[in-house]
Design an enzyme around this catalytic site. Sequence first.
Site, short mmCIF file in Angstrom:
data_model
loop_
_atom_site.label_atom_id
_atom_site.label_comp_id
_atom_site.label_asym_id
_atom_site.label_seq_id
_atom_site.Cartn_x
_atom_site.Cartn_y
_atom_site.Cartn_z
N HIS A 45 0.79 -1.23 0.00
CA HIS A 45 0.00 0.00 0.00
C HIS A 45 0.82 1.29 0.00
CE1 HIS A 45 -0.26 0.70 4.65
NE2 HIS A 45 0.89 0.13 4.33
N HIS A 46 2.16 1.19 0.11
CA HIS A 46 3.01 2.38 -0.02
C HIS A 46 3.55 2.57 -1.44
CE1 HIS A 46 2.87 3.18 4.20
NE2 HIS A 46 3.54 2.11 4.55
N ALA A 47 3.41 1.57 -2.30
CA ALA A 47 4.02 1.62 -3.63
C ALA A 47 3.24 2.57 -4.54
CB ALA A 47 4.07 0.22 -4.23
N ASN A 72 -0.48 5.71 1.57
CA ASN A 72 -0.35 6.89 0.72
C ASN A 72 -0.62 6.58 -0.75
OD1 ASN A 72 2.36 5.59 1.48
ND2 ASN A 72 2.83 6.54 -0.49
#
Length: 736
Positions: free
Chosen positions: A306-308, A349
């Site tokens: 979920h940060h990629a 993000n």
Amino acid sequence: PIFSNGLDSAIGDEKGEMLVTPAMYAQMTHQLMGLAFGRVCVVLEGGYCLKSLAEGCALTLRSLLRDPCPKLPPLKEPSDSIMTTILNAIKVLRNYWKCFKHYDILERSEVCVFADVNDMPPVHDVPFSTSDNRPDKFEIMNCYPVQEEKTRVHFAHLINKLISEANLSVAEHRCCYVFDAEMRSHRNLHDKSHPERPERISKIYNTMAEWNLLQHCLQVASRLARKTELMQIHGEDYLNVLMGSQTKADEELKYFPNQHSYASTYVHQKSVHCALLSCGSLLNVVEAVLRGKSQSGVAIVRPPGHHAESNKAMGFCFINNVAVAAKFAQTNFGLKRILIVDWDVHHGNATQHQFYSDPSVLYISLHRYDDGHFFPGSSDADMDCVGSGNGKGYNVNIPWSHTRMGDAEYIAAFTQIIMPISYQFAPELVLVSAGYDCAVGDPLGGYNVTPACFGHMTHMLMGLANGRVVLSLEGGYNLNSLSQSMATCMAALLRYSCPNLGTLAPNERATEIIRDVLEVQKQYWSSLKGSVRIPPVRQVDNDRFVVDKEYVNRRTRARRSGPSKSATFQAALPSSAGSSRAPQRNVVFSASDPSVTARSESNTSTRSTTTTDTEEHTTVDTAKSTTLSTKNSGDTSEHIANETSLDTTSTSDSSSKSDSNLNVSNVTAGHLSTEDKERLPQISKIYPYPLLVHRNQKIDKKMRILLSRRVLNRHSRMYKQVYRPPYWTSFQTCKI
């Protein structure tokens, strides 16, 4: 709970004159099943429209049998009269139940926007029965309204339509899962103690097997994600760069993340292969659920996602698995509304950015924020980021700050914010970015959410989308709490009873944050229209309450720019902490997360988050630490052997007592002396974790306080044994 189930409030009943659909009774029953280990007694009371009565009873029984609830249509705005009734009840009960504390009190001269909430009964011109005018006999016949034939026909047609549209299908399997040991190939060759390690998924798999869960699930085959699937989220140039890493030598890969500005990410020759396997495996789970092979699913995958971002890896993530899965569901199955819930302790993000202007995807995130000083350290994670364009209102951030959050705070956020918005949105699929680094004992999150709480959150989400809920593993770095938490979620998806949470009371800082989020979001979601300030009430005698007209609310609400006075610990903020906005990208963050890598160009010293807790938190020798023994289990050989286990322990009683007597005022202020800075542990430049101490490093008492985390709190006993809810009979093989 005893459910006095009167169905005279059902649609078509001439005595109740209400419009409650049969499916709503199933939903109410399902939510009650999360309490008291699912021991719910439903007692039939009224109900005089036979068709709606029969349908409501049948769907209630389905919920008691743990079948999926029929999906409700998007809920309309509740009427003012109903909100007035609810608020009148809350203003009387608020003094007795802490779950209502997020309803703020009116100041002097202020009035509630719902006029009839400002006073207590009797309302002007409305007669009430008292001892003076009460009749000796009450009429019980011929005193109810009678429907006209035209009205009867209308309701009969409406009930038939509701019955025909109700989706009562049940998949062959209640839950499916995917696990591939090949995903353990992704590892850090230069730092064996890195928290995102192969043993995470092995430990989860073993725990699920020990709890006898996997034998009740459908196993889904793993596969590699296709480039066309990935390009719905990620750019082709970025994917080509990732593919090129597979042919580089280990020494080259050591500097590969820095060369491409991939914050807090290590790269192995097998990293991209595992990332493709992780994403493709999740897509197979989603496909199994949407094709009706399974009602729900769990993806035990790594690396997380979920940060990629679309063109950049960061925070241990290469491919945004959940975002790709949402696009996959829309493209291949034509879904119009998808809900993504992200309970990882770090803000997702990249997922937010992907759907920020898309009204077909509702993104809700609960995360540690600390006014922008916790990873990923951006103001995008604040509550006022609600989406843009057509997607305005479809991005919901619940940013925890400054106080250690646990079960009470997460359950309060779910019941007050997430579930009302989700029922109004009415998703066709629920995707969960299931990160467990907010779990008790996690070395990066520092929060106290228990496995039981994760089970309850999963149970609540199962009332949506006909139970089509898919969990995809994100973070979580304490192997014990990680594995037990995800196993508890799978048990909930298999319709086992949720373990009891005990008495919950959210802390003051959490209620303020919930109140602020409601204030921001209620302009987009009518289901939150009751989030208003209410008048104070005081009890005059045993059966009489009055609105306290002389009350003055003297409490000054703590602003989001600074920690609450009731906070249990203080985050160490940079010197510019007076601003309520997040720092710029070149500021040193004190985050204890997958990527505290942003460095100050002008200040090379790293400030670390501090606490006043007095228990030591260190990593354990990964070469010697072993997983939970399964020697009493007959099928030990079938389990995948865990290589190591990360455990978090507290200091001995004696050291805790001695540490508690130290003066820590100079370390809780966020400013360290030069001598203190020199004593800070020298961690890798790629992922400096201020809260992790090398196993061979000696630290003095002052530094122990500086780097401490009280990881077990009041749940410590439970985590020194195998977690087994006492009423889950399927877990009786687990040894205490």
